[in-house]
Scaffold this motif. Sequence first.
Motif, short mmCIF file in Angstrom:
data_model
loop_
_atom_site.label_atom_id
_atom_site.label_comp_id
_atom_site.label_asym_id
_atom_site.label_seq_id
_atom_site.Cartn_x
_atom_site.Cartn_y
_atom_site.Cartn_z
N GLY A 170 71.23 -24.01 -7.39
CA GLY A 170 70.86 -24.58 -6.07
C GLY A 170 70.08 -25.88 -6.05
N PHE A 171 68.97 -25.63 -7.25
CA PHE A 171 68.23 -27.48 -7.12
C PHE A 171 68.62 -28.10 -8.31
N ILE A 172 69.62 -27.48 -9.35
CA ILE A 172 70.50 -28.55 -9.73
C ILE A 172 71.40 -29.69 -8.43
N LYS A 173 72.45 -29.24 -7.43
CA LYS A 173 72.96 -29.25 -6.95
C LYS A 173 72.21 -29.61 -5.99
N VAL A 174 70.74 -29.74 -5.36
CA VAL A 174 70.07 -30.27 -4.66
C VAL A 174 70.24 -31.80 -4.97
N MET A 175 69.03 -31.90 -5.97
CA MET A 175 68.89 -33.06 -6.83
C MET A 175 70.14 -33.76 -6.64
N VAL A 176 71.61 -33.22 -7.39
CA VAL A 176 72.73 -33.86 -7.09
C VAL A 176 72.68 -34.76 -5.81
N PHE A 177 72.70 -34.17 -5.41
CA PHE A 177 73.34 -34.61 -3.45
C PHE A 177 72.14 -35.54 -3.17
N VAL A 178 71.31 -35.55 -4.13
CA VAL A 178 69.94 -36.59 -3.33
C VAL A 178 70.48 -37.79 -4.21
N MET B 123 78.39 -35.64 7.09
CA MET B 123 77.53 -34.60 6.97
C MET B 123 76.05 -35.41 7.18
N THR B 124 75.14 -35.28 7.95
CA THR B 124 73.92 -35.21 6.95
C THR B 124 73.38 -34.56 6.23
N PHE B 125 72.17 -35.22 5.30
CA PHE B 125 71.59 -34.23 4.15
C PHE B 125 70.85 -32.86 4.05
N ALA B 126 70.13 -32.91 5.54
CA ALA B 126 69.77 -31.52 6.13
C ALA B 126 70.82 -30.09 6.08
N GLN B 127 71.99 -30.72 6.82
CA GLN B 127 73.64 -29.79 7.15
C GLN B 127 74.03 -30.24 5.65
N VAL B 128 73.50 -30.94 4.70
CA VAL B 128 73.87 -30.51 3.27
C VAL B 128 72.63 -28.57 2.68
N VAL C 160 71.55 -26.97 4.14
CA VAL C 160 71.57 -25.12 4.51
C VAL C 160 73.02 -25.09 3.55
N TYR C 161 73.99 -26.16 4.08
CA TYR C 161 75.02 -25.38 3.43
C TYR C 161 74.92 -25.15 1.07
N VAL C 162 74.00 -25.83 0.77
CA VAL C 162 73.75 -25.28 -0.63
C VAL C 162 72.76 -24.48 -0.98
N TRP C 163 71.94 -23.97 0.51
CA TRP C 163 70.74 -22.76 -0.52
C TRP C 163 71.74 -21.77 0.91
N LEU C 164 72.78 -21.79 1.52
CA LEU C 164 73.23 -20.16 2.03
C LEU C 164 74.21 -20.51 1.40
N MET D 178 59.42 -22.85 -0.47
CA MET D 178 59.34 -23.82 -0.74
C MET D 178 58.49 -25.44 0.48
N PRO D 179 58.53 -25.41 1.52
CA PRO D 179 57.47 -26.36 2.57
C PRO D 179 56.26 -25.80 2.06
N TRP D 180 55.69 -24.53 1.43
CA TRP D 180 54.84 -24.03 0.87
C TRP D 180 53.74 -24.73 -0.36
N VAL D 181 54.65 -25.07 -1.20
CA VAL D 181 54.83 -25.32 -2.08
C VAL D 181 55.29 -26.67 -2.52
N GLY D 182 55.60 -27.66 -1.56
CA GLY D 182 55.61 -29.33 -1.44
C GLY D 182 56.42 -29.15 -1.36
N LEU D 183 57.97 -28.61 -1.17
CA LEU D 183 59.08 -28.87 -1.29
C LEU D 183 60.07 -28.95 -0.29
N GLU D 184 58.93 -29.60 1.24
CA GLU D 184 59.87 -29.07 2.53
C GLU D 184 60.96 -29.95 2.44
N ASP D 185 60.75 -31.59 1.37
CA ASP D 185 62.04 -32.20 1.81
C ASP D 185 63.48 -31.45 1.24
N TRP D 186 63.40 -30.35 0.73
CA TRP D 186 64.55 -29.65 0.00
C TRP D 186 64.56 -28.45 -0.01
#
Lengths: 273, 273
Positions: free
Chosen positions: B35-43, B55-60, B62-66, B132-140
């Motif tokens: 998931g992290f690789i995919k998120v970084m590639v999409f970023v 699609m917005t990044f937030a929608q992507v 959702v797609y990656v983590w679900l 993730m929001p708790w450890v400062g990764l809320e953007d992801w």
Amino acid sequence: MATADGPGALSLYGRFVSQSIRATLQYRLSFVLMAVGYFITSGVEALGVWALFDRFGMLGQWSLAEVALLYGMVNVAFPISEALARGFDVFGQEFVKTGNFDRVLLRPRSTVLQLAGYEFQIHRVGRLLQGLIVLGIAMWLLPVEWTWWRIALMVFTILSGVVFFYALFIFQAAMSFWTVESLEIMNTLTYGGVETAQYPLAIYEPGFRRFFTFVVPLGCISYFPAVAILGIEDPLGSERWMQVAAPLAGYLFFAASLLAWRFGIRHYTSTGS
Amino acid sequence: MTSRTFLAIVAVRCKMLLQYRAAALAGFGTQLFWGFIKVMVFVAFYASAVVEPPMTFAQVLVYVWLGQALLALLPWNVDKEIAEQIRSGGVAYELLRPVDLYGFWFARTLAFRLAPTLLRMVPMLVFTYFMMPWVGLEDWALPAPASAASGWLFLLSALATLLLSTAVTMILHISLMWTISGEGFNRMMPGVVPLFAGLIVPLPLFPDWLQGFLYWQPFRGLADVPFRIYSGHIPADAALLEVAMQLGWSALLIGFGMALLTRARHNLVVQGG
């Protein structure tokens, strides 16, 4: 190697391999289906990369052709390792869990040689072909002149990649002396490594980049030499000589994996049944 | 088959499959990494988008983590025990049981899809949504559902996905009764299914000229539909129609599987001994 192998180790290995190929080809249709299946399962990844470039145009400063070079090189190196390192890949399930490793230990040849010759999986040619096609497209699309040193560096990079991924399989096998249930985590480095190396290392987060440069030198057998092949400035700031020498890290990593293997064997206790 | 028998089989199989917790934990680590690789590639891709993507990044996100959370739900592999029964001829015993074979296997297969998904889904959702929001990764991190209605409709759609996925897995199982072509079919599916479900690249990001084709195929209901309902990419008032389509495809594929099984039983020859 773990112990001295004496004369004829290489010819013995060659016989293991040729026997394995002949055995596979007894079931010709099965082999073709497996190869085609592997071509498709790995090929959809290439389609995915193409679709993303079709949608977004560029990946930062990177073009589709540049990413295709990275993608192609790693997808040529990995299936070769996979084909050769099967014995280490299934070591936990087929040797440790079952106790079959005891038999390996009793034979008068080194464990590494025996496992290396366990099975040669020629159906991996499915992914290899896919990688070669993408690599061919990359070479055709890229606006660089394919001089002999560029080709040589590319071949050297791919060979180092084979050695690097082989080392990962040996590490995985060494790990199974402690656990056989959690080996799936190694997939992050093997399959995950392929996935990671398909894109430029520069797009990832710094911590992630450092891990894949200094701990597990994946970037050294893909990204850094690729920058030199492309003849561009590295956005990460590495020097040209470093990029060209980087693939050597793959061989160091291989040596480290053999040490881990020897260390693991000393900790081996048979399942006893 | 009565629904009591059906549920009893599902419950027993689930209880057994829920034992594999160490493997699930290793799987969680692997999928998180993926998931992290995919998120970084999409970023990186989203940072270089010149025209606004569909699609917005937030929608992507959702797609990656679900996609990582529900990966085990996809029909890309078969229940090894059923495959072995077919290969060894043990299927003859299955035919002697006083229950309908399709229903019996369907119940087992439902559990085979459900239990590993439950095991892997819980830690993935907890980590990506709360930690993730708790450890400062809320953007992801995994965003909340677009609305309460979207959340409930997502659950409904996910249940339809379970049904659809079980129906497809059943076809994989039954195809194994035709030994060679079944094997070939089983080798192709792990490549085709994730691509058409949207797990390689979210379906809306594929080129516009492919969208019509992508809409009218059943595998979309395995990932794309529930994920887009969650993120609101499919608005809540359009979601029920989408769920109905998932159920329609499921019914169609169940019917096809039953017909296939009837044919297979006519051709079945069990060796005596």
